[in-house]
Design a protein around this motif. Sequence first.
Motif, short mmCIF file in Angstrom:
data_model
loop_
_atom_site.label_atom_id
_atom_site.label_comp_id
_atom_site.label_asym_id
_atom_site.label_seq_id
_atom_site.Cartn_x
_atom_site.Cartn_y
_atom_site.Cartn_z
N ASN A 85 0.83 -1.20 0.00
CA ASN A 85 0.00 0.00 0.00
C ASN A 85 0.87 1.26 0.00
O ASN A 85 0.62 2.20 0.75
CB ASN A 85 -0.93 0.00 1.22
N ASP A 86 1.90 1.25 -0.82
CA ASP A 86 2.73 2.44 -1.00
C ASP A 86 2.49 2.98 -2.42
O ASP A 86 1.77 2.36 -3.20
CB ASP A 86 4.21 2.12 -0.75
N PRO A 87 3.03 4.13 -2.76
CA PRO A 87 2.74 4.71 -4.08
C PRO A 87 3.06 3.76 -5.25
O PRO A 87 2.29 3.68 -6.20
CB PRO A 87 3.64 5.95 -4.12
N THR A 88 4.18 3.04 -5.18
CA THR A 88 4.54 2.14 -6.26
C THR A 88 3.56 0.99 -6.38
O THR A 88 3.08 0.66 -7.48
CB THR A 88 5.96 1.58 -6.05
N GLY A 89 3.25 0.36 -5.23
CA GLY A 89 2.31 -0.76 -5.24
C GLY A 89 0.92 -0.33 -5.68
O GLY A 89 0.24 -1.05 -6.43
N LYS A 90 0.49 0.84 -5.21
CA LYS A 90 -0.85 1.34 -5.58
C LYS A 90 -0.94 1.63 -7.08
O LYS A 90 -1.94 1.34 -7.73
CB LYS A 90 -1.17 2.59 -4.77
N LYS A 91 0.12 2.22 -7.63
CA LYS A 91 0.13 2.54 -9.05
C LYS A 91 0.09 1.26 -9.88
O LYS A 91 -0.65 1.17 -10.87
CB LYS A 91 1.38 3.36 -9.40
N LEU A 92 0.88 0.26 -9.49
CA LEU A 92 0.91 -1.01 -10.21
C LEU A 92 -0.44 -1.69 -10.16
O LEU A 92 -0.94 -2.20 -11.16
CB LEU A 92 1.99 -1.91 -9.61
N THR A 93 -1.06 -1.68 -8.97
CA THR A 93 -2.38 -2.28 -8.82
C THR A 93 -3.42 -1.54 -9.65
O THR A 93 -4.25 -2.17 -10.33
CB THR A 93 -2.80 -2.28 -7.33
N HIS A 94 -3.37 -0.22 -9.61
CA HIS A 94 -4.32 0.60 -10.37
C HIS A 94 -4.24 0.31 -11.86
O HIS A 94 -5.27 0.12 -12.53
CB HIS A 94 -4.05 2.09 -10.10
N ASN A 95 -3.03 0.24 -12.38
CA ASN A 95 -2.85 -0.02 -13.81
C ASN A 95 -3.31 -1.42 -14.19
O ASN A 95 -3.87 -1.63 -15.27
CB ASN A 95 -1.39 0.18 -14.20
N ALA A 96 -3.06 -2.39 -13.29
CA ALA A 96 -3.48 -3.77 -13.56
C ALA A 96 -5.00 -3.87 -13.59
O ALA A 96 -5.58 -4.53 -14.48
CB ALA A 96 -2.91 -4.71 -12.51
N LEU A 97 -5.68 -3.22 -12.65
CA LEU A 97 -7.14 -3.25 -12.60
C LEU A 97 -7.75 -2.63 -13.86
O LEU A 97 -8.80 -3.07 -14.34
CB LEU A 97 -7.64 -2.53 -11.35
#
Length: 290
Positions: free
Chosen positions: A240-252
Motif C-alpha cells: 500500500n505504497d505509491p509504487t504498489g498502488k500505481k501497479l495495482t491501479h494499472n493492472a485493474l
Amino acid sequence: MNCEEANKMDMVDYLRKLGHSPAKIRGNDYWYLSPLRKERTASFKINRKLNVWFDHGTGEGGTLVDFGTRYHATDVSGFLRSMETSEFLPQKQNCLDTESEVSNRLKIVSSRKLKSPVLKAYLEGRGINTSIARIYCGEVEYTFGKEIFRGVGFKNDLGGYEIRSAFYKYSSAPKSLSTFCRNSDTVKIFEGFMDFLSYLTVEDKSPVLDDIIVLNGTGQFEKSKPFLERYETIELYLDNDPTGKKLTHNALKSSPKFVDCSRLYRPYNDLNEWLMLKGFSRKSKQALKL
C-alpha cells in the motif's frame, strides 16, 4: 560509519526493521517486549525524542550501538562494520551501490536447510511460522567483499536468491520471479517472499491450492505477464505504497481478471506489517478472509 553516526539513527525504526513492534506508545515512550530476553509484560522502553533505550527488567540501557552489540552478540567494531552494508543505512548512503552492483558483488557460497537459531528468531520476530518458512526458504552462506555472512534465502526460478536477516536485505544474481504452480485457475501475486510467508502463516497450511507468483520486487511485474494469460482470477497482494498502488491501479484498468487484495490489510503497508502489528488470531484471519 562511526558510533556518532549510528546513534543518530532512529531506534524505533531500527527495531521495526528487526521485526519488533511496540506493545504500547505513551507520548515519546515506545514500550516493547524486551528484544534481549523473554518476558510477558512490555518493560523495554525507547524514548524516541532522546533516541535511547532502557530495559526495566535488567536495569540496562543506552544508545543504539549499546543495544546493537547486545542484540547481535558482537563488539562495537563488528556492529559498525556490519551496519556499513546493512539495510538500515540512511538512503543517501545506500545510493553508493545500485542493486545490480550489489547483486554482482554478492556471491553465494552454500545453501542448506534453515537451522540457525538466530535466523529462526528473526523470522519469528516478523511473525512468520518457521516450520512453513523451512519448506520454501533455506539458509544461505554468502560473501560480500571479504566478509562471510548467513541469511534466510528464498530462491527464484533462475537460481538467484532473495536474502534477509536482521541486518541485511540483499538479492543475488540472477534476479527473477519465484513461481509455484498447482494448475489452478487462480494465481496470487505477492510483492516479496515475506508477504508470501505471512499469507501462509495466517492460513496455517502449506502448500496452498492456488498458484503463486512472488515478484521479488515490483520491477519484476512485467516478467510475470506471460504466466498470467491462462488464469481466470489474478489476486494482487502488493504494498500500500505509491509504487504498489500505481501497479495495482494499472493492472485493474487493464483487465477484469485482476483483484486488489491490498484492501484486506489496509492501513498497513504490506501483509507482513499487518501480521506483525495486528498479530495473528482467528479474528484477524477472518478479517483477511482467508
